[in-house]
Design an enzyme around this catalytic site. Structure first.
Site, mmCIF file in Angstrom:
data_model
loop_
_atom_site.group_PDB
_atom_site.id
_atom_site.type_symbol
_atom_site.label_atom_id
_atom_site.label_comp_id
_atom_site.label_asym_id
_atom_site.label_seq_id
_atom_site.Cartn_x
_atom_site.Cartn_y
_atom_site.Cartn_z
ATOM 1 C CG ASP A 11 -1.733 1.270 1.339
ATOM 2 O OD1 ASP A 11 -2.400 1.625 0.352
ATOM 3 O OD2 ASP A 11 -1.700 1.917 2.401
ATOM 4 C CG ASP B 39 -2.177 6.918 2.571
ATOM 5 O OD1 ASP B 39 -2.229 8.089 2.137
ATOM 6 O OD2 ASP B 39 -3.034 6.431 3.318
ATOM 7 C CG ASP C 195 0.673 1.599 5.882
ATOM 8 O OD1 ASP C 195 1.366 1.391 6.889
ATOM 9 O OD2 ASP C 195 -0.525 1.941 5.936
#
Length: 385
Positions: free
Chosen positions: A97, A99, A288
């Site tokens: 992930d 972000d 992440d």
């Protein structure tokens, strides 16, 4: 968010879902499913459901019009069981992930949404380069999250049973956590003598070697005084060490190509350490960690809508990434043909669907995609038409 706004968004999400075609993951019946409805106050996740509890996914989405939709990266023997122990974990996709809120150098309070997404796309390309080049992963699936970033799914039978600690090792490599710079240089015997060489066969050694070769090419294009000044800008490299490096590297390209740093003297180690740090800063991907190490993670369903933006969660072809513009290509077509009247409570500029709007506080009639975006982000509320 007031009732009128919630009801309006739920209705428009339902209309979207009646015409949408969500992309189901492999083995959907072995995964846990979850969603967040348009409830008042605190968001409450409804989870521990199997696909059999939902029924046909498209029908479920059209009927319930949820705010967010998720499925598990893991596969289970009984995904609808009410506790994790009862589910019977089988394996899990390897998920990464990115972000925009967590990117180094990006201030979420100062950067625009468009700037944050652009920075996140750059990090995505760095991540894919690491996964494909350094690990050789082939079965990767890229998804725009509909919010602030991207997800990358790796589905490989040889990786699916990795535990959290093994996945953390992959995270540490991608983020170059505690990278052993000294370990990038090996000592080997050559013609009865030992020689220090930069590891060039792969990994961060190969990446640092590429930067060293490019740096030496840069030096060769300079006159001697400028090249010396460029080298002495590095901490610990004075004029004497700079001259040694110029004689060893600029005049001997074969040594650079082999990664031979012995001839450069003590300055070579300092230069390689500095270039290794530059390489890490330029080529790591700030993923992440909890998303990758969590073997039970829930992840957004491609084809669903993100309840915090009204943008679509899009699965992307690898060769289409360069041209993908989330602020245009993730705008649902059903939200582009009408206007809606809203009261802006958090004024500012919005860039969406190829246009830019600067809105003061108060009532405005705006394209529906702008209205949905602002209402979903709690920057506006629906007013009576």
């Amino acid at each position: 968010m007031d009732r009128r706004t919630r009801e309006y968004l739920a209705g428009r999400f339902g209309d979207y879902y009646r015409h949408a075609e969500p992309t189901l993951p492999p083995d959907p019946d072995a995964r846990e499913w979850a969603h967040i409805p348009w409830t008042r106050g605190e968001t409450t996740m409804v989870r521990h459901q199997s696909i059999y509890d939902l029924g046909d996914v498209s029908d479920f989405l059209a009927r319930e019009a949820p705010r967010h939709v998720y499925f598990s990266a893991a596969r289970y023997d009984d995904p609808g069981a009410q506790s994790m122990d009862e589910k019977g974990w089988l394996d899990a996709d390897l998920v990464f992930d990115l972000d925009a809120d967590h990117l180094p150098g990006v201030d979420p309070d100062a950067a625009t949404y468009a700037e944050m997404l652009a920075a996140c796309k750059g990090a995505l390309f760095r991540l894919l380069d690491l996964l494909e080049t350094d690990f050789g992963f082939e079965d990767t699936s890229v998804v725009f999250s509909g919010g602030r970033g991207y997800h990358v799914h790796v589905r490989d039978d040889s990786l699916s049973t990795l535990d959290s600690e093994a996945r953390r090792e992959i995270v540490d490599y991608v983020r170059a956590v505690d990278l052993d710079v000294d370990g990038l240089i090996r000592t080997r015997a050559v013609s009865g003598a030992t020689r220090r060489e930069l590891r060039t066969a792969g990994g961060w050694g190969q990446r640092t070697h590429r930067r060293l070769e490019a740096f030496v090419d840069e030096l060769r294009a300079m006159d001697e005084a400028d090249a010396r000044e460029r080298l002495t800008a590095f901490e610990g490299i004075g004029e004497g060490r700079a001259d040694t490096l110029l004689d060893a590297f600029v005049a001997n390209p074969e040594a650079v190509a082999r990664g031979n740093v012995e001839a450069g003297g003590p300055g070579a180690r300092l230069l390689v350490e500095a270039l290794a740090r530059e390489t890490v800063d330029a080529e790591t991907a700030p993923i992440d960690e909890p998303v990758t190490t969590d073997t039970h993670r829930l992840i957004r369903l491609p084809g669903s809508l993100h309840g915090g933006t009204g943008l679509a969660v899009r699965r992307l072809d690898r060769d289409a990434l360069d041209d993908f513009d989330p602020l245009v290509d993730a705008v649902p077509e059903r939200f582009t043909n009408h206007s809606v009247r809203i009261e802006v409570t958090d004024p500012g500029t919005v860039e969406l669907d190829g246009d830019s709007f600067t809105l003061d506080a108060g009532e405005h009639s705006v394209p529906e995609c702008i209205g949905v975006f602002l209402m979903a982000r709690d920057r506006a509320r629906k007013v009576k038409e």
